[in-house]
Design a protein around this motif. Structure first.
Motif, short mmCIF file in Angstrom:
data_model
loop_
_atom_site.label_atom_id
_atom_site.label_comp_id
_atom_site.label_asym_id
_atom_site.label_seq_id
_atom_site.Cartn_x
_atom_site.Cartn_y
_atom_site.Cartn_z
N SER A 278 -12.05 52.93 35.64
CA SER A 278 -12.75 54.15 35.42
C SER A 278 -13.63 54.24 36.67
O SER A 278 -14.50 55.20 36.48
N HIS A 279 -13.61 53.20 37.60
CA HIS A 279 -14.59 53.47 38.76
C HIS A 279 -13.45 53.26 40.03
O HIS A 279 -12.62 52.70 39.83
N GLU A 303 -17.86 56.44 39.45
CA GLU A 303 -17.13 56.77 38.38
C GLU A 303 -15.88 57.78 39.07
O GLU A 303 -16.10 58.57 39.80
N TYR A 324 -23.58 48.07 40.71
CA TYR A 324 -24.49 48.41 39.77
C TYR A 324 -25.80 47.56 39.97
O TYR A 324 -26.85 48.53 39.75
#
Length: 334
Positions: A278-279, A303, A324
């Motif tokens: 999803s990234h 994303e 992150y």
């Protein structure tokens, strides 16, 4: 010369406090704390209490709005809350990595899950039972073994102090790494002491095994060998493993679930494949190679839905974690 067995007191009389954090807190309501040299009694809280510890969730480990604050004295000294509103769910049978920089709150979260610390607020649930007993084993980086005990005597201690114990399983682990049973723990290397501590945890036959960086003092090759052995053991026995680390380069191929903790806040809680799927990495800056040899000056993790028409590539787990943590650090500084 050492005295013979006939002149020695029973093992239970020799041991004042268990030298390792392996315990059955859900049934007996206590944890054995070598760091403070005494037995800490932890109240098993009722459902009416603000902070709760419960047993019997569908996931192996769940937490809802979990908080832990330091004492007033430590807060006055400038220390913040260790955990803030952490909600998580670790699937049964998973190999989950708890990742964060030093001081992120990893050890605090481990201690809350094990029942050694009482949360300031929130709920922790641990599933998995041996009959009416839930088995949670915690192996820490300190590996506080009794230096004058032989390895065989440490295993006897594990048998005496745990109501569920698998001698053959513990011995199998010791034998796999060639640890001599008749050698005192004080004469073992740091890596060998880590193996004895792991054998004690595995011998308890836990359904949830918590590893708070017990392999930190091993070299990378030895860490990989032990980690692979642990993964095989967990899959063969159906254990759920939660291990904490700040060495993100060694996550690939090890964890199938990721918890990312930063300054007491949980940033990520998901399966590794789902996160990587999803990234994406998007290229920014000048075309061509950068001074580091990459094909673009800067790559940034976003994303997938936010990538638009820009050129992308799939991130590695290390790149995802660092992105992150970097974004969180920038947000705090602003």
């Amino acid at each position: 010369m050492r005295s013979g067995p006939k002149n020695r007191r029973p093992l239970r009389d020799q041991i004042r406090v268990a030298p390792f954090l392996i315990h059955d807190v859900r049934r007996f309501g206590f944890a054995l704390s070598p760091a403070q040299g005494r037995i800490e009694v932890n109240k098993i809280m009722n459902s009416t209490d603000r902070a709760e510890v419960r047993v019997g969730s569908a996931s192996a480990i769940t937490a809802t709005d979990l908080c832990f604050s330091y004492s007033r004295q430590r807060q006055k000294a400038g220390r913040r809350s260790a955990l803030e509103n952490c909600s998580l769910s670790v699937p049964n049978g998973s190999i989950a990595a708890l990742v964060g920089m030093n001081g992120a709150g990893k050890s605090t979260l481990m201690s809350l899950i094990a029942g050694i610390l009482r949360p300031s607020s929130g709920v922790v649930r641990v599933s998995g039972e041996h009959g009416s007993t839930t088995a949670v084993a915690l192996v820490t980086q300190d590996k506080p073994l009794y230096r004058n005990f032989t390895v065989a005597e440490m295993l006897r201690a594990g048998k005496s102090l745990n109501h569920v114990w698998d001698e053959s399983r513990a011995l199998r682990w010791i034998d796999a790494f060639g640890i001599p049973l008749n050698t005192t723990c004080g004469r073992l290397s740091g890596g060998q002491q880590a193996q004895v501590a792991l054998a004690l945890g595995i011998g308890k036959r836990p359904t949830v095994l918590l590893l708070d960086e017990p392999l930190a003092n091993l070299d990378p090759i030895a860490r990989r060998e032990v980690t692979d052995q642990l993964i095989d053991e967990a899959r063969d026995e159906g254990m759920t493993v939660l291990f904490s680390t700040h060495v993100v380069t060694e996550l690939a191929g090890t964890a199938d679930h990721l918890l990312l903790l930063d300054r007491g806040r949980l940033l990520l809680d998901a399966g590794v494949d789902d996160l990587l799927g999803s990234h994406v990495l998007i290229g920014e800056g000048a075309e061509g190679e950068s001074r580091t040899g990459r094909d673009r000056a800067t790559w940034r993790v976003v994303e997938a839905a936010d990538a638009g028409d820009r050129e992308t590539r799939r991130p590695t787990l290390e790149e995802l974690v660092i992105s992150y943590l970097g974004a969180s650090k920038k947000l705090v500084s602003e």
